[in-house]
Design a protein around this motif. Sequence first.
Motif, mmCIF file in Angstrom:
data_model
loop_
_atom_site.group_PDB
_atom_site.id
_atom_site.type_symbol
_atom_site.label_atom_id
_atom_site.label_comp_id
_atom_site.label_asym_id
_atom_site.label_seq_id
_atom_site.Cartn_x
_atom_site.Cartn_y
_atom_site.Cartn_z
ATOM 1 N N ASP A 167 0.985 -1.207 0.112
ATOM 2 C CA ASP A 167 0.044 0.102 -0.040
ATOM 3 C C ASP A 167 0.867 1.254 -0.094
ATOM 4 O O ASP A 167 0.373 2.153 -0.567
ATOM 5 N N PHE A 180 -0.684 2.026 -8.580
ATOM 6 C CA PHE A 180 -2.245 1.961 -8.196
ATOM 7 C C PHE A 180 -3.293 2.628 -9.048
ATOM 8 O O PHE A 180 -4.006 2.202 -9.616
ATOM 9 N N ASP A 181 -2.609 3.725 -9.296
ATOM 10 C CA ASP A 181 -3.612 4.746 -10.112
ATOM 11 C C ASP A 181 -3.486 4.285 -11.509
ATOM 12 O O ASP A 181 -4.683 4.268 -12.312
ATOM 13 N N TRP A 189 -7.047 -0.793 -3.626
ATOM 14 C CA TRP A 189 -6.245 -1.857 -2.668
ATOM 15 C C TRP A 189 -7.095 -1.864 -1.358
ATOM 16 O O TRP A 189 -6.970 -2.923 -0.944
ATOM 17 N N HIS A 217 -0.786 7.087 -2.319
ATOM 18 C CA HIS A 217 -0.634 6.278 -3.833
ATOM 19 C C HIS A 217 -0.154 7.242 -4.914
ATOM 20 O O HIS A 217 0.432 6.552 -5.765
#
Length: 340
Positions: A47, A53-54, A60, A217
């Motif tokens: 994380d 992630f984006d 997540w 993130h």
Amino acid sequence: MLTKHFARLTCELAATLTLAACAGDDAMPDWADTPADNFDALWTIVDRRYCFFDRKDVDWQAVYDSYRPRISDEMTREELFDVCAEMLDELRDGHVNLVSGFNTSAYREWWSGYPEDFSLRVIQEKYFNFNYRQASGMIYGFLPQNIGYIYYSTFSQTVGDGNLDNILYYLSTADGLIFDVRNNGGGELTNVETLVSRFIDRPTLVGYISHKTGPGHSDFSAPYEIIYRPASEGRQRWGKPVVVLANHSTYSAANNFVAVMKNLPQVKIAGAPTGGGAGIPFSSELPCGWSIRMSSAPMLDALGRSTEEGVAPSPGCEATIPPGATDDPILDLAVRLLTE
């Protein structure tokens, strides 16, 4: 601006600044060696440090909510590993690996759903009649059309400057060069720099890299320029046309090599889109001793585009090999590009 041995420096930079960003008020909890804490440690490390992630549109927190109820104190190490590995596959990233003493997780769908598009035996037998040379992890020789050919199977094999001098000098009378990195799963980015330096004659912007600046993130630095310099005077360089061959099993450092070469004026990319892998990996450890490796520092090409999902062939240069083929249509295409 990063200009020399950028791979080593950027790995150290990304690791150092990531650790710093996760220290202090954002320091990791003191987890125990239990199934629940190992799972939570894994989820939290990813994380705070994973970089795509984006880009991959991964929620997540929703992944945690889905997988956490499957963790219990009664589960075995193997059962815990399987749940953790399944969770990591949600990232759809071949650079993400969970490593234990009994297994290593790997997301394989970046290549498993595509044709292999490469047979070294076909090239060795049909195109060279087994008459080729080998040095520094490379197979090389002349094709009948006076085209030089080099196959490089892995960027984990160190490229020696002296070997490169000998290879390129041997092929110097060829009218063009085919550089084949199909089925090359990557390795050391320093080898990318060593190779590309033979195809440029001035300092060249080849891409950008960012590092993590915090646990969020989207916490990243502004991109740094990556500049490659030509090989030093006296080294053998190549200024004639080049066709680089790639397929979906071209990944990581090999993907970066294709991205860099594609933006050089004398180079075309032929074959299939690469498998991607444009993040510099970072490793950490869980309480149980397992290690987690993930993409932590995103890289962009010279035009500021991410190549995490792969690099497309040059216009008009896409080709595949049909099942059961006894020749290599991708290699044949490259020869036509260089002779016509």
